[in-house]
Design an enzyme around this catalytic site. Structure first.
Site, PDB file in Angstrom:
ATOM      1  N   GLY A   1     -92.258  37.174  10.212  1.00  0.00           N
ATOM      2  CA  GLY A   1     -90.963  36.657   9.753  1.00  0.00           C
ATOM      3  C   GLY A   1     -90.580  35.413  10.526  1.00  0.00           C
ATOM      4  O   GLY A   1     -90.709  35.375  11.744  1.00  0.00           O
TER       5      GLY A   1
ATOM      6  N   ARG B   1     -97.096  36.964   6.251  1.00  0.00           N
ATOM      7  CA  ARG B   1     -97.487  38.283   6.760  1.00  0.00           C
ATOM      8  C   ARG B   1     -98.883  38.507   6.182  1.00  0.00           C
ATOM      9  O   ARG B   1     -99.033  38.622   4.972  1.00  0.00           O
ATOM     10  CB  ARG B   1     -96.512  39.352   6.286  1.00  0.00           C
TER      11      ARG B   1
ATOM     12  N   ASP C   1     -94.647  41.496  17.499  1.00  0.00           N
ATOM     13  CA  ASP C   1     -95.763  42.303  18.010  1.00  0.00           C
ATOM     14  C   ASP C   1     -96.960  42.344  17.057  1.00  0.00           C
ATOM     15  O   ASP C   1     -98.108  42.426  17.497  1.00  0.00           O
ATOM     16  CB  ASP C   1     -95.297  43.707  18.436  1.00  0.00           C
TER      17      ASP C   1
ATOM     18  N   THR D   1     -88.939  36.243  16.823  1.00  0.00           N
ATOM     19  CA  THR D   1     -88.489  37.139  15.751  1.00  0.00           C
ATOM     20  C   THR D   1     -87.006  37.366  15.951  1.00  0.00           C
ATOM     21  O   THR D   1     -86.548  37.481  17.097  1.00  0.00           O
ATOM     22  CB  THR D   1     -89.219  38.498  15.763  1.00  0.00           C
TER      23      THR D   1
ATOM     24  N   ASP E   1     -85.443  39.985  15.418  1.00  0.00           N
ATOM     25  CA  ASP E   1     -85.152  41.392  15.747  1.00  0.00           C
ATOM     26  C   ASP E   1     -85.013  41.691  17.244  1.00  0.00           C
ATOM     27  O   ASP E   1     -84.465  42.722  17.615  1.00  0.00           O
ATOM     28  CB  ASP E   1     -86.244  42.306  15.171  1.00  0.00           C
TER      29      ASP E   1
ATOM     30  N   ASP F   1     -87.182  42.790  19.165  1.00  0.00           N
ATOM     31  CA  ASP F   1     -87.800  44.093  19.410  1.00  0.00           C
ATOM     32  C   ASP F   1     -89.156  43.965  20.110  1.00  0.00           C
ATOM     33  O   ASP F   1     -90.084  44.711  19.809  1.00  0.00           O
ATOM     34  CB  ASP F   1     -87.962  44.849  18.084  1.00  0.00           C
TER      35      ASP F   1
ATOM     36  N   ARG G   1     -85.400  45.934  11.263  1.00  0.00           N
ATOM     37  CA  ARG G   1     -86.202  46.900  10.514  1.00  0.00           C
ATOM     38  C   ARG G   1     -86.336  48.225  11.240  1.00  0.00           C
ATOM     39  O   ARG G   1     -86.207  49.281  10.662  1.00  0.00           O
ATOM     40  CB  ARG G   1     -87.584  46.294  10.277  1.00  0.00           C
TER      41      ARG G   1
HETATM   42  O1  F6P Z   1     -88.710  39.281  10.965  1.00  0.00           O
HETATM   43  C1  F6P Z   1     -87.999  40.436  11.115  1.00  0.00           C
HETATM   44  C2  F6P Z   1     -87.270  40.739   9.831  1.00  0.00           C
HETATM   45  O2  F6P Z   1     -86.314  39.767   9.569  1.00  0.00           O
HETATM   46  C3  F6P Z   1     -86.650  42.120   9.837  1.00  0.00           C
HETATM   47  O3  F6P Z   1     -85.387  42.158  10.438  1.00  0.00           O
HETATM   48  C4  F6P Z   1     -86.625  42.453   8.374  1.00  0.00           C
HETATM   49  O4  F6P Z   1     -86.666  43.825   8.176  1.00  0.00           O
HETATM   50  C5  F6P Z   1     -87.875  41.812   7.868  1.00  0.00           C
HETATM   51  O5  F6P Z   1     -88.180  40.762   8.750  1.00  0.00           O
HETATM   52  C6  F6P Z   1     -87.794  41.292   6.462  1.00  0.00           C
HETATM   53  O6  F6P Z   1     -89.036  40.803   6.112  1.00  0.00           O
HETATM   54  P1  F6P Z   1     -89.352  39.993   4.791  1.00  0.00           P
HETATM   55  O7  F6P Z   1     -88.775  38.620   4.951  1.00  0.00           O
HETATM   56  O8  F6P Z   1     -90.821  39.992   4.712  1.00  0.00           O
HETATM   57  O9  F6P Z   1     -88.662  40.711   3.675  1.00  0.00           O
END
Ligand code: F6P
Length: 322
Positions: free
Chosen positions: A11, A72, A103, A126, A128, A130, A172
Site C-alpha cells: 500500500g 501487491r 512487513d 505504511t 498502518d 504496524d 487492517r
Molecule cells: O497499506 C495499508 C492499508 O492501507 C490498510 O490500512 C488497508 O487495509 C489496506 O492497505 C487496503 O489495501 P488496498 O489499497 O489494497 O485495498
C-alpha cells in the site's frame, strides 16, 4: 557499492516520495548510480527499471502516492517469483536495493538478500504503523491527521443533530491509526482489533454518556476490529439502543494527500540511513527510528515480533471521554 535500486511496494503511504528522493540524492552524494524500479516487486519481475538522478526527484517531496508506482505482488510469494526477482536483480548488475513498504515487502526483501549477492535494506512505509522495529512508519502521521480532520468535521454535524456516529479508519489488523485519531479527536470510544469489542458494554457506555449530557457520540472503528466493520457494528448498536446513527468510512482518503512535516522528516532521515547502511556493507535489515534515533532491525523480526499498542493511551482515551 556502485549501483543501487529503490522500489516502493504494498500500500502506498504519504512520504514514500520523500524517502525515494532521499535515497536518490544521498546515493548521488556517495557517488552511486541509482535505479528506480517501477510498480514494486511486480516491476522487478518485469524489469521495469528507470535511471534516477537528483533532478528526477525534484518537486516530489510534498506529493502523496509514489512516483515509482506500487503493487501487491502475489507472485513474489512463490519460489518461482522469488527466483525471477533474484535473476532480475543480478542481471541488472545491482549491488544494493532499498525496499520501501511494510512487513510483506520485507519478507520479499529478505528472500532476495538470501538468493542474491545484492545487499538489501528496507524502509518502513505504511500508514498502518504496524511494523516492529520502528516507533513510526512513513505515512502514519499523515493518515492520522487526515482522519483527525474528518473527525473534527463530523463532530460539527454530529453535535448539530445530536447524533451517534461511527467513523471507520484504516488499519487492517492493528488499531494504531484508530487509537491516535480517536484520542486526538476526543472520540467517545475507539474500537481496535487488540481489544475485544463487547457490544453490550459499548451500548451501556454510549447510553451513560448521553444521560450525562453529551450531545453527540463519535465511535472510531479500526477496519480490522474483531466485531466487524463499522456498518455492521453500527447496526447492532443502533438497533439495541433504538437510536438514529450515521456511518462514515474514511478509507483510502487516508492514504493520499501531502505528507505532514513529520512524515517528510522521517522519510528523509530513513532514506539517508538506508543508503548509509548499504554503503557501510549491511544487508537484511530494516532502517527505522526508535526513540528518535535511526535503528536497524533484522528483517525477520519485523514480522515475527509484534509492536504493542500503547494501552496507557487507550485507557487515557476512555478517561477523557467521560
Ligand atoms: O497499506 C495499508 C492499508 O492501507 C490498510 O490500512 C488497508 O487495509 C489496506 O492497505 C487496503 O489495501 P488496498 O489499497 O489494497 O485495498
Amino acid at each position: 557499492m556502485k549501483r543501487i535500486a529503490v522500489l516502493t511496494s504494498g500500500g502506498d503511504a504519504p512520504g514514500m516520495n520523500a524517502a525515494v528522493r532521499a535515497v536518490v540524492r544521498c546515493g548521488s552524494a556517495y557517488g552511486l548510480e541509482v535505479i528506480g524500479i517501477r510498480r514494486g516487486y511486480a516491476g522487478l519481475l518485469e524489469r521495469e527499471f528507470v535511471s534516477l538522478g537528483p533532478r528526477s526527484v525534484a518537486n516530489v517531496l510534498h506529493r502523496g502516492g509514489t512516483l515509482l508506482g506500487t503493487a501487491r505482488c502475489e507472485e513474489m510469494k512463490t519460489p518461482e517469483g522469488l527466483r525471477r526477482g533474484a535473476d532480475s536483480l543480478e542481471e541488472a548488475s545491482l549491488d544494493g536495493l532499498v525496499a520501501i513498504g511494510g512487513d510483506g515487502t520485507f519478507r520479499g526483501a529478505q528472500a532476495l538478500a538470501e538468493l542474491t549477492h545484492v545487499h538489501v535494506v528496507g524502509i518502513p512505509g505504511t500508514i498502518d504503523n504496524d511494523v516492529y522495529g520502528t516507533d513510526f512508519t512513513i505515512g502514519f502521521d499523515t493518515a492520522v491527521n487526515t482522519g483527525l480532520d474528518a473527525i473534527d468535521r463530523i463532530r460539527d454535524t454530529a453535535e448539530a443533530h445530536q447524533r451517534l456516529f461511527f467513523v471507520e479508519v484504516m488499519g487492517r489488523t492493528r488499531g494504531f491509526i484508530a487509537l491516535d485519531v480517536g484520542l486526538a479527536g476526543g472520540a467517545e470510544e475507539v474500537l481496535v482489533p487488540e481489544v475485544r469489542t463487547d457490544i453490550d458494554a459499548l451500548c451501556a457506555s454510549i447510553r451513560t454518556q448521553f444521560e450525562a449530557g453529551k450531545r453527540a457520540s463519535i465511535i472510531v472503528v479500526a477496519e480490522g476490529d474483531d466485531a466487524g466493520r463499522a456498518f455492521e457494528i453500527a447496526e447492532r448498536v443502533g438497533t439495541k439502543l433504538e437510536m438514529d446513527y450515521r456511518v462514515c468510512v474514511i478509507g483510502h482518503v487516508q492514504r493520499g494527500g501531502a505528507p505532514t512535516a513529520r512524515d517528510r522528516l522521517l522519510a528523509s532521515k530513513l532514506g539517508s540511513g538506508a543508503v548509509r547502511a548499504l554503503v557501510e556493507g549491511r544487508t537484511g535489515v530494516m532502517v527505522g527510528e526508535l526513540a528518535g534515533k535511526v535503528a536497524e532491525t533484522p528483517f525477520e523480526l519485523t514480522w515475527s515480533q509484534q509492536k504493542e499498542l500503547d494501552m496507557d493511551m487507550f485507557h487515557l482515551m476512555r478517561t477523557l471521554a467521560r
